[in-house]
Design a protein around this motif. Structure first.
Motif, mmCIF file in Angstrom:
data_model
loop_
_atom_site.group_PDB
_atom_site.id
_atom_site.type_symbol
_atom_site.label_atom_id
_atom_site.label_comp_id
_atom_site.label_asym_id
_atom_site.label_seq_id
_atom_site.Cartn_x
_atom_site.Cartn_y
_atom_site.Cartn_z
ATOM 1 N N GLU A 104 15.955 61.437 -47.882
ATOM 2 C CA GLU A 104 16.718 60.446 -47.127
ATOM 3 C C GLU A 104 15.887 59.931 -45.961
ATOM 4 O O GLU A 104 15.152 60.687 -45.329
ATOM 5 N N SER A 158 18.114 56.514 -41.652
ATOM 6 C CA SER A 158 19.487 56.007 -41.728
ATOM 7 C C SER A 158 20.339 56.795 -42.711
ATOM 8 O O SER A 158 21.461 56.395 -43.022
ATOM 9 N N MET A 196 19.900 57.009 -45.788
ATOM 10 C CA MET A 196 19.941 56.353 -47.089
ATOM 11 C C MET A 196 19.074 57.164 -48.047
ATOM 12 O O MET A 196 17.963 57.568 -47.696
#
Length: 165
Positions: free
Chosen positions: A63, A66, A68
């Motif tokens: 990840e 952020s 993500m």
């Protein structure tokens, strides 16, 4: 960056990242037909469920800041041989060159030490620029192999290793 353990309920996300990564990164290495075949072979739901039911197999998400999910890593421990096989380390193309791969490898080295293994092994296609990435991160080529994967396709790979001290 964060490395997070994936769960069986994350199979769709694993499939999505694998598909995007393969489409972005393997176009100049193998044919689209082989990409499609290998994605189906390696990332069908039953195959991934089998991995999650194997106590020696783990998936991790990579990840970004952020949170993500930008990559996946799949590893399998062999306690008898004291080795860990890095089956897959995929990053989305947009996230390459930002240090995420290096951090994932460092995480893996520490994780393997915690599991009391002494060696990380992997296969990389002979035409994949990722070979240079692994060399820069301390891996070396110990052999080569051509593996029949069915449907008239082969994997023509370098076999690489990192021996933990």
């Amino acid at each position: 960056m964060k490395i997070a353990l994936a769960k069986e309920s994350d199979i769709l996300e694993i499939q999505k990242i694998a598909t995007q990564s393969w489409q972005e990164n393997y176009q100049n290495i193998i044919s689209q037909e082989q990409i499609d075949y290998m994605l189906h072979l390696m990332y069908n739901e039953k195959e991934l469920q089998n991995h999650f039911q194997n106590e020696n197999y783990s998936y991790f998400f990579i990840e970004n800041e952020s949170e993500m999910r930008i990559g996946i890593m799949g590893v399998e421990i062999n306690t008898e041989e004291k080795s860990t096989k890095l089956h897959r380390l995929y990053l989305l193309k947009s996230e390459k060159g930002k240090g995420f791969g290096k951090l994932a490898i460092e995480f893996l080295k520490n994780w393997v030490k915690e599991k009391e293994n002494s060696r990380i092994i992997l296969n990389v296609n002979k035409f994949n620029p990722a070979k240079e990435f692994y060399l820069k991160n301390g891996f070396s080529v110990y052999s080569e192999g051509i593996f029949d994967i069915g449907n008239s396709f082969v994997m023509d790979d370098y076999l690489m290793e990192f021996v933990l001290s």
